[in-house]
Design a protein around this motif. Structure first.
Motif, PDB file in Angstrom:
ATOM      1  N   TYR A  53       0.844  -1.188   0.000  1.00  0.00           N
ATOM      2  CA  TYR A  53       0.000   0.000   0.000  1.00  0.00           C
ATOM      3  C   TYR A  53       0.879   1.237   0.000  1.00  0.00           C
ATOM      4  O   TYR A  53       2.046   1.183   0.381  1.00  0.00           O
ATOM      5  CB  TYR A  53      -0.969   0.001   1.188  1.00  0.00           C
ATOM      6  CG  TYR A  53      -0.319   0.095   2.547  1.00  0.00           C
ATOM      7  CD1 TYR A  53      -0.219   1.318   3.208  1.00  0.00           C
ATOM      8  CD2 TYR A  53       0.192  -1.034   3.185  1.00  0.00           C
ATOM      9  CE1 TYR A  53       0.371   1.402   4.455  1.00  0.00           C
ATOM     10  CE2 TYR A  53       0.780  -0.954   4.430  1.00  0.00           C
ATOM     11  CZ  TYR A  53       0.861   0.262   5.064  1.00  0.00           C
ATOM     12  OH  TYR A  53       1.438   0.351   6.297  1.00  0.00           O
ATOM     13  N   GLY A  54       0.299   2.329  -0.460  1.00  0.00           N
ATOM     14  CA  GLY A  54       1.030   3.588  -0.542  1.00  0.00           C
ATOM     15  C   GLY A  54       0.654   4.543   0.563  1.00  0.00           C
ATOM     16  O   GLY A  54      -0.168   4.230   1.430  1.00  0.00           O
ATOM     17  N   PRO A  55       1.217   5.748   0.531  1.00  0.00           N
ATOM     18  CA  PRO A  55       0.986   6.726   1.600  1.00  0.00           C
ATOM     19  C   PRO A  55      -0.465   7.222   1.671  1.00  0.00           C
ATOM     20  O   PRO A  55      -0.885   7.745   2.696  1.00  0.00           O
ATOM     21  CB  PRO A  55       1.944   7.871   1.263  1.00  0.00           C
ATOM     22  CG  PRO A  55       2.306   7.678  -0.166  1.00  0.00           C
ATOM     23  CD  PRO A  55       2.152   6.224  -0.478  1.00  0.00           C
ATOM     24  N   GLU A  56      -1.233   7.024   0.604  1.00  0.00           N
ATOM     25  CA  GLU A  56      -2.618   7.501   0.587  1.00  0.00           C
ATOM     26  C   GLU A  56      -3.582   6.538   1.288  1.00  0.00           C
ATOM     27  O   GLU A  56      -4.744   6.861   1.478  1.00  0.00           O
ATOM     28  CB  GLU A  56      -3.077   7.740  -0.855  1.00  0.00           C
ATOM     29  CG  GLU A  56      -3.299   6.478  -1.679  1.00  0.00           C
ATOM     30  CD  GLU A  56      -2.028   5.739  -2.106  1.00  0.00           C
ATOM     31  OE1 GLU A  56      -2.157   4.573  -2.525  1.00  0.00           O
ATOM     32  OE2 GLU A  56      -0.913   6.285  -2.013  1.00  0.00           O
ATOM     33  N   GLU A  57      -3.104   5.360   1.683  1.00  0.00           N
ATOM     34  CA  GLU A  57      -3.950   4.345   2.299  1.00  0.00           C
ATOM     35  C   GLU A  57      -3.355   3.954   3.647  1.00  0.00           C
ATOM     36  O   GLU A  57      -2.146   3.866   3.783  1.00  0.00           O
ATOM     37  CB  GLU A  57      -4.013   3.127   1.367  1.00  0.00           C
ATOM     38  CG  GLU A  57      -4.968   2.048   1.800  1.00  0.00           C
ATOM     39  CD  GLU A  57      -5.047   0.898   0.799  1.00  0.00           C
ATOM     40  OE1 GLU A  57      -6.073   0.209   0.794  1.00  0.00           O
ATOM     41  OE2 GLU A  57      -4.080   0.672   0.043  1.00  0.00           O
ATOM     42  N   ASP A  58      -4.218   3.710   4.633  1.00  0.00           N
ATOM     43  CA  ASP A  58      -3.651   3.258   5.905  1.00  0.00           C
ATOM     44  C   ASP A  58      -3.538   1.729   5.908  1.00  0.00           C
ATOM     45  O   ASP A  58      -4.138   1.031   5.085  1.00  0.00           O
ATOM     46  CB  ASP A  58      -4.416   3.799   7.111  1.00  0.00           C
ATOM     47  CG  ASP A  58      -5.783   3.179   7.341  1.00  0.00           C
ATOM     48  OD1 ASP A  58      -6.087   2.102   6.792  1.00  0.00           O
ATOM     49  OD2 ASP A  58      -6.556   3.766   8.111  1.00  0.00           O
ATOM     50  N   ALA A  59      -2.737   1.217   6.818  1.00  0.00           N
ATOM     51  CA  ALA A  59      -2.398  -0.204   6.848  1.00  0.00           C
ATOM     52  C   ALA A  59      -3.632  -1.084   7.039  1.00  0.00           C
ATOM     53  O   ALA A  59      -3.764  -2.120   6.385  1.00  0.00           O
ATOM     54  CB  ALA A  59      -1.368  -0.476   7.940  1.00  0.00           C
ATOM     55  N   GLU A  60      -4.526  -0.693   7.920  1.00  0.00           N
ATOM     56  CA  GLU A  60      -5.712  -1.521   8.170  1.00  0.00           C
ATOM     57  C   GLU A  60      -6.601  -1.597   6.937  1.00  0.00           C
ATOM     58  O   GLU A  60      -7.099  -2.670   6.579  1.00  0.00           O
ATOM     59  CB  GLU A  60      -6.499  -0.989   9.364  1.00  0.00           C
ATOM     60  CG  GLU A  60      -7.612  -1.928   9.771  1.00  0.00           C
ATOM     61  CD  GLU A  60      -8.302  -1.512  11.048  1.00  0.00           C
ATOM     62  OE1 GLU A  60      -9.517  -1.775  11.150  1.00  0.00           O
ATOM     63  OE2 GLU A  60      -7.648  -0.938  11.936  1.00  0.00           O
ATOM     64  N   ALA A  61      -6.784  -0.491   6.246  1.00  0.00           N
ATOM     65  CA  ALA A  61      -7.578  -0.496   5.007  1.00  0.00           C
ATOM     66  C   ALA A  61      -6.910  -1.380   3.955  1.00  0.00           C
ATOM     67  O   ALA A  61      -7.585  -2.119   3.226  1.00  0.00           O
ATOM     68  CB  ALA A  61      -7.754   0.930   4.482  1.00  0.00           C
ATOM     69  N   ALA A  62      -5.593  -1.328   3.869  1.00  0.00           N
ATOM     70  CA  ALA A  62      -4.862  -2.167   2.911  1.00  0.00           C
ATOM     71  C   ALA A  62      -5.023  -3.644   3.258  1.00  0.00           C
ATOM     72  O   ALA A  62      -5.212  -4.477   2.364  1.00  0.00           O
ATOM     73  CB  ALA A  62      -3.384  -1.785   2.895  1.00  0.00           C
ATOM     74  N   ALA A  63      -4.969  -3.980   4.533  1.00  0.00           N
ATOM     75  CA  ALA A  63      -5.135  -5.375   4.947  1.00  0.00           C
ATOM     76  C   ALA A  63      -6.525  -5.882   4.558  1.00  0.00           C
ATOM     77  O   ALA A  63      -6.664  -7.004   4.051  1.00  0.00           O
ATOM     78  CB  ALA A  63      -4.910  -5.517   6.454  1.00  0.00           C
ATOM     79  N   ARG A  64      -7.539  -5.055   4.759  1.00  0.00           N
ATOM     80  CA  ARG A  64      -8.908  -5.428   4.377  1.00  0.00           C
ATOM     81  C   ARG A  64      -9.004  -5.644   2.862  1.00  0.00           C
ATOM     82  O   ARG A  64      -9.542  -6.642   2.393  1.00  0.00           O
ATOM     83  CB  ARG A  64      -9.892  -4.334   4.783  1.00  0.00           C
ATOM     84  CG  ARG A  64     -10.104  -4.205   6.260  1.00  0.00           C
ATOM     85  CD  ARG A  64     -11.022  -3.000   6.595  1.00  0.00           C
ATOM     86  NE  ARG A  64     -11.131  -2.826   8.006  1.00  0.00           N
ATOM     87  CZ  ARG A  64     -11.948  -3.525   8.793  1.00  0.00           C
ATOM     88  NH1 ARG A  64     -12.737  -4.426   8.261  1.00  0.00           N
ATOM     89  NH2 ARG A  64     -11.985  -3.315  10.090  1.00  0.00           N
ATOM     90  N   ARG A  65      -8.486  -4.708   2.104  1.00  0.00           N
ATOM     91  CA  ARG A  65      -8.543  -4.769   0.640  1.00  0.00           C
ATOM     92  C   ARG A  65      -7.802  -5.997   0.126  1.00  0.00           C
ATOM     93  O   ARG A  65      -8.313  -6.744  -0.710  1.00  0.00           O
ATOM     94  CB  ARG A  65      -7.944  -3.488   0.048  1.00  0.00           C
ATOM     95  CG  ARG A  65      -7.817  -3.504  -1.477  1.00  0.00           C
ATOM     96  CD  ARG A  65      -7.180  -2.232  -2.009  1.00  0.00           C
ATOM     97  NE  ARG A  65      -5.953  -1.816  -1.359  1.00  0.00           N
ATOM     98  CZ  ARG A  65      -4.750  -2.381  -1.570  1.00  0.00           C
ATOM     99  NH1 ARG A  65      -4.610  -3.392  -2.391  1.00  0.00           N
ATOM    100  NH2 ARG A  65      -3.674  -1.913  -0.938  1.00  0.00           N
ATOM    101  N   GLU A  66      -6.609  -6.208   0.620  1.00  0.00           N
ATOM    102  CA  GLU A  66      -5.790  -7.317   0.147  1.00  0.00           C
ATOM    103  C   GLU A  66      -6.396  -8.676   0.481  1.00  0.00           C
ATOM    104  O   GLU A  66      -6.300  -9.603  -0.312  1.00  0.00           O
ATOM    105  CB  GLU A  66      -4.367  -7.218   0.698  1.00  0.00           C
ATOM    106  CG  GLU A  66      -3.555  -6.132   0.051  1.00  0.00           C
ATOM    107  CD  GLU A  66      -3.263  -6.389  -1.427  1.00  0.00           C
ATOM    108  OE1 GLU A  66      -3.172  -7.565  -1.847  1.00  0.00           O
ATOM    109  OE2 GLU A  66      -3.119  -5.410  -2.166  1.00  0.00           O
TER     110      GLU A  66
END
Length: 169
Positions: A53-66
């Protein structure tokens, strides 16, 4: 926030009763990495479902998406347990959470990626991000997971057994 490549993921687990010492234990759901590089490999060829994920997304949102992208199923309900961060050999920092949930691996429809294969051929082929999934004991997961992710299973196991204070970054 540290700079560099970052990934986030979600480790599903289920409590499996007690071990030989009477403590609670877990099984974790991990996936075998897809594509030609990982074909035929077992040891250190499995991963927590995760992604960059990049700087525009937070880690928790990236974990959900992935999780949804890599498994092709809805995110299971449940409380998220922070397992902290670990720096991989590649220099990437991985952040992982755990959720207690059941998932039938037969229901998984993995996401795909496209790459030139064989290299230099000009032919684009599609491969699954992860080509199979399995519930594993911590001991089996330690053999299968890439080295830098094994710490997350150790941290989860300690938390389930009530012996961990908090995950270290």
């Amino acid at each position: 926030m540290p700079t560099g490549r970052r990934s986030a993921g979600l480790l599903l687990f289920r409590v499996t009763g007690t071990g030989s010492g009477g403590e609670r234990d877990v099984e974790v759901l991990i996936g075998h990495m897809g594509g030609p590089f990982w074909a035929g490999r077992e040891a250190a060829a499995w991963s927590v479902p995760k992604g960059e994920y990049g700087p525009e997304e937070d880690a928790e949102a990236a974990a959900r998406r992935e999780f949804v992208e890599e498994l092709g199923v809805s995110l299971p309900p449940g409380d998220w347990i922070a397992l902290g961060e670990a720096r991989q050999r590649s220099g990437k920092t991985v952040t992982v959470w755990a959720v207690e949930a059941e998932l039938d691996v037969a229901s998984v429809v993995p996401g795909t990626f496209t790459m030139e294969w064989p290299r230099g051929s000009g032919v684009q082929r599609e491969f699954p991000e992860m080509d199979r999934f399995a519930w594993c004991t911590p001991e089996v997961a330690a053999e299968r997971l890439v080295a830098g992710q094994r710490v997350f299973v150790d941290r989860l196991r300690a938390q389930v057994r009530g012996t961990a204070a908090s995950p270290e970054a």
